[in-house]
Motif scaffolding. Structure first.
Motif, PDB file in Angstrom:
ATOM      1  N   TYR A 152     -41.735   0.560  22.086  1.00 58.95           N
ATOM      2  CA  TYR A 152     -40.612  -0.359  21.937  1.00 58.95           C
ATOM      3  C   TYR A 152     -39.364   0.385  21.474  1.00 58.95           C
ATOM      4  N   LEU A 153     -39.517   1.227  20.463  1.00 63.42           N
ATOM      5  CA  LEU A 153     -38.366   1.973  19.952  1.00 63.42           C
ATOM      6  C   LEU A 153     -37.822   2.945  20.996  1.00 63.42           C
ATOM      7  N   LYS A 154     -38.699   3.470  21.838  1.00 63.14           N
ATOM      8  CA  LYS A 154     -38.262   4.440  22.846  1.00 63.14           C
ATOM      9  C   LYS A 154     -37.572   3.764  24.028  1.00 63.14           C
ATOM     10  N   TYR A 155     -38.190   2.714  24.563  1.00 64.36           N
ATOM     11  CA  TYR A 155     -37.703   2.115  25.800  1.00 64.36           C
ATOM     12  C   TYR A 155     -36.736   0.952  25.590  1.00 64.36           C
ATOM     13  N   ILE A 156     -36.804   0.292  24.451  1.00 59.24           N
ATOM     14  CA  ILE A 156     -35.958  -0.886  24.224  1.00 59.24           C
ATOM     15  C   ILE A 156     -34.820  -0.581  23.253  1.00 59.24           C
ATOM     16  N   GLU A 157     -35.138  -0.064  22.084  1.00 57.91           N
ATOM     17  CA  GLU A 157     -34.091   0.198  21.088  1.00 57.91           C
ATOM     18  C   GLU A 157     -33.543   1.616  21.152  1.00 57.91           C
ATOM     19  N   HIS A 158     -34.217   2.513  21.857  1.00 59.91           N
ATOM     20  CA  HIS A 158     -33.772   3.907  22.013  1.00 59.91           C
ATOM     21  C   HIS A 158     -33.597   4.604  20.662  1.00 59.91           C
ATOM     22  N   SER A 159     -34.577   4.428  19.783  1.00 56.66           N
ATOM     23  CA  SER A 159     -34.507   5.064  18.467  1.00 56.66           C
ATOM     24  C   SER A 159     -35.902   5.508  18.014  1.00 56.66           C
ATOM     25  N   ALA A 160     -36.680   6.056  18.933  1.00 52.51           N
ATOM     26  CA  ALA A 160     -38.049   6.464  18.611  1.00 52.51           C
ATOM     27  C   ALA A 160     -38.090   7.588  17.594  1.00 52.51           C
ATOM     28  N   GLU A 161     -36.983   8.355  17.475  1.00 52.05           N
ATOM     29  CA  GLU A 161     -36.983   9.480  16.536  1.00 52.05           C
ATOM     30  C   GLU A 161     -37.185   9.014  15.091  1.00 52.05           C
ATOM     31  N   ASN A 162     -36.786   7.793  14.780  1.00 58.31           N
ATOM     32  CA  ASN A 162     -36.974   7.290  13.417  1.00 58.31           C
ATOM     33  C   ASN A 162     -38.456   7.189  13.064  1.00 58.31           C
ATOM     34  N   LEU A 163     -39.240   6.582  13.949  1.00 55.30           N
ATOM     35  CA  LEU A 163     -40.666   6.445  13.688  1.00 55.30           C
ATOM     36  C   LEU A 163     -41.372   7.791  13.769  1.00 55.30           C
ATOM     37  N   GLN A 164     -40.954   8.635  14.677  1.00 53.88           N
ATOM     38  CA  GLN A 164     -41.554   9.967  14.796  1.00 53.88           C
ATOM     39  C   GLN A 164     -41.353  10.768  13.507  1.00 53.88           C
ATOM     40  N   PHE A 165     -40.140  10.746  12.993  1.00 48.45           N
ATOM     41  CA  PHE A 165     -39.865  11.475  11.758  1.00 48.45           C
ATOM     42  C   PHE A 165     -40.616  10.849  10.587  1.00 48.45           C
ATOM     43  N   PHE A 166     -40.684   9.527  10.530  1.00 49.29           N
ATOM     44  CA  PHE A 166     -41.382   8.842   9.440  1.00 49.29           C
ATOM     45  C   PHE A 166     -42.859   9.216   9.432  1.00 49.29           C
ATOM     46  N   LEU A 167     -43.501   9.217  10.599  1.00 52.27           N
ATOM     47  CA  LEU A 167     -44.914   9.559  10.676  1.00 52.27           C
ATOM     48  C   LEU A 167     -45.152  11.024  10.306  1.00 52.27           C
ATOM     49  N   TRP A 168     -44.233  11.900  10.755  1.00 51.45           N
ATOM     50  CA  TRP A 168     -44.373  13.310  10.377  1.00 51.45           C
ATOM     51  C   TRP A 168     -44.248  13.458   8.862  1.00 51.45           C
ATOM     52  N   TYR A 169     -43.269  12.818   8.253  1.00 49.89           N
ATOM     53  CA  TYR A 169     -43.045  12.951   6.816  1.00 49.89           C
ATOM     54  C   TYR A 169     -44.242  12.436   6.017  1.00 49.89           C
ATOM     55  N   ARG A 170     -44.819  11.336   6.462  1.00 49.54           N
ATOM     56  CA  ARG A 170     -45.980  10.795   5.762  1.00 49.54           C
ATOM     57  C   ARG A 170     -47.153  11.781   5.814  1.00 49.54           C
ATOM     58  N   ASP A 171     -47.348  12.390   6.970  1.00 46.43           N
ATOM     59  CA  ASP A 171     -48.407  13.390   7.095  1.00 46.43           C
ATOM     60  C   ASP A 171     -48.081  14.631   6.269  1.00 46.43           C
TER      61      ASP A 171
END
Length: 448
Positions: free
Chosen positions: A70-89
């Motif tokens: 959804y963030l990639k194809y609709i809101e065009h902001s997938a980098e937010n979730l990608q960075f969040f998941l990386w930071y949590r790990d």
């Protein structure tokens, strides 16, 4: 089981242009976390909370994979979730480090940043004019006592070779996997990170002995640096503050400003909009088609009641169009909220355009979207060249209306849709009674 008839699906949240401070964003995040503990928050049940989604505690179509799409194809902001998941790990891996490694990178705080900035200003003020003239056009012209970028660090520790880094299990994530491509491009990441520091006016280069320094350089080149492949939407001040912190330490606290901004956007905008979008069980052509059927049913009831009222028929005959009124209004109410009542009766949903051309639309696991390989990839989130774009564009409108369907597995989402369906039924019944009652109160026309 359904929710209250007063239930309202989450409102669409537009990107905020208000410049909130870090403390205000953090307070908003804390309030969001507390509100998730309640049964219902902003139209989102606890079962579909942000934390449950990113922890893989939900079923399709509400998984972290669906959220990422959804963030990639609709809101065009997938980098937010990608960075969040990386930071949590990253935080989880940091906690597992031995203390001998942790002490090399201390905790970073705002007070420490202010102290460092004031210390630099003091040194610049104390710089004598004749010394400043000698140091003009050199690495020390700003009055800093820190070493030039091309010199060794003040502890005299030589930089590790790529072989040494491979042997050190804590110098970069994935060193034990033997991924040669990661190590081959490490110099490029360091160069990009160094350029980011230079662009921010920071000539002093970080220490290479700190844990995960190579990985942090990679993250800077992917998410933090200007014009990076997945550049986060940070202000210039926020970017410089993060880079300044990463000069000193690789402790997770150095990313505090960036992660606060990212998490605020995800919790307050991305997540509510995703739930609102997921409630819709049909694609846009199907929803428009359903709205058209609703309007057609209403028009049929209206015309039938007009003809009967203008005729010599008695009043009881005017109740017959009630069924057309009811079906039309109920269908229109559901479609106005993005739902097709036919699909809902089967608890189905249409496949998304990017899922249509896969043999098994659920074959991609959440682990792929949460793996470090995907989260630290240098690829952009652009999708214009993906094959499904051209193939979906060639489909005619009728085929899109009757696209492939799949069962909705998430119980909480089905419960929300059941509530909206019941609201449509009740609304259709009440309004139909009102409209039919109005026609029954009008005297006969006796025109024919």
């Amino acid at each position: 089981m359904v929710y209250s008839l007063a239930y309202r699906r989450p409102s669409y949240v537009t990107p905020s242009r208000d410049s909130l401070s870090g403390d205000e964003k953090q307070k908003s995040i804390n309030d969001s976390i507390k509100s998730c503990s309640s049964c219902m928050s902003g139209g989102i049940p606890e079962a579909l909370s942000f934390d449950r989604i990113v922890s893989s505690g939900v079923c399709p179509p509400c998984t972290v994979r669906d959220f990422m799409n959804y963030l990639k194809y609709i809101e065009h902001s997938a980098e937010n979730l990608q960075f969040f998941l990386w930071y949590r790990d990253y935080c989880a891996r940091w906690e597992k480090l031995p203390e001998s490694q942790k002490v090399l990178s201390s905790v970073w705080s705002v007070q420490q940043a202010e102290s460092d900035a004031s210390g630099n200003a003091t040194r610049q003020k104390r710089l004598e004019p004749h010394i400043a003239a000698v140091l003009k056009d050199t690495e020390f012209a700003d009055g800093s006592l820190r070493p030039p970028s091309d010199k060794a660090d003040p502890f005299g520790t030589p930089e590790k070779s790529s072989v040494d880094e491979k042997r050190d299990g804590v110098s970069e994530y994935g060193s034990s996997t033997g991924d040669e491509k990661t190590w081959a491009s490490s110099n490029d990441h360091k160069s990009t990170a160094s350029q980011a520091f230079d662009d921010a006016g920071m000539k002093w280069k970080p220490f290479t002995t700190q844990p995960y320094r190579s990985e942090v350089d990679r993250i800077i080149s992917i998410y933090i640096a200007e014009d990076s492949p997945r550049e986060l939407n940070l202000s210039d001040t926020e970017r410089k503050s993060v880079l300044h912190a990463l000069q000193h330490t690789t402790h997770p606290s150095a990313f505090h400003i960036a992660i606060t901004s990212v998490e605020y956007t995800l919790r307050r905008q991305g997540h509510p909009n995703f739930i609102r979008w997921t409630i819709c069980n049909g694609n846009r052509p199907r929803v428009v088609f359903a709205r058209g059927l609703g309007v057609a049913g209403i028009m049929a009831g209206l015309v039938a009641d007009l003809l009967i009222t203008l005729s010599r028929a008695s009043r009881p005959w005017r109740v017959l169009p009630f069924l057309a009124w009811f079906i039309g209004i109920a269908t229109l109410i559901a479609a106005w909220k993005g739902m097709c009542v036919v699909l809902h009766g089967l608890h189905h949903r249409h496949l998304r355009p990017w899922e249509l051309f896969s043999d098994d639309p659920e074959e991609v696991t959440n682990e792929k979207y949460m793996s470090m390989e995907s989260l630290t990839s240098e690829s952009t989130n652009s999708y214009e060249d993906e094959p499904w774009i051209a193939r979906y564009g060639k489909r005619n409108i009728i085929r899109k209306v009757f696209d492939r369907e799949i069962w909705i597995r998430e119980p909480a989402l089905r419960q929300i849709q059941d509530t909206i369906f019941l609201q449509a039924i009740v609304g259709g019944f009440v309004l139909s009674c009102i409209f039919v009652g109005i026609f029954c109160a009008v005297p006969r026309g006796k025109f024919y």
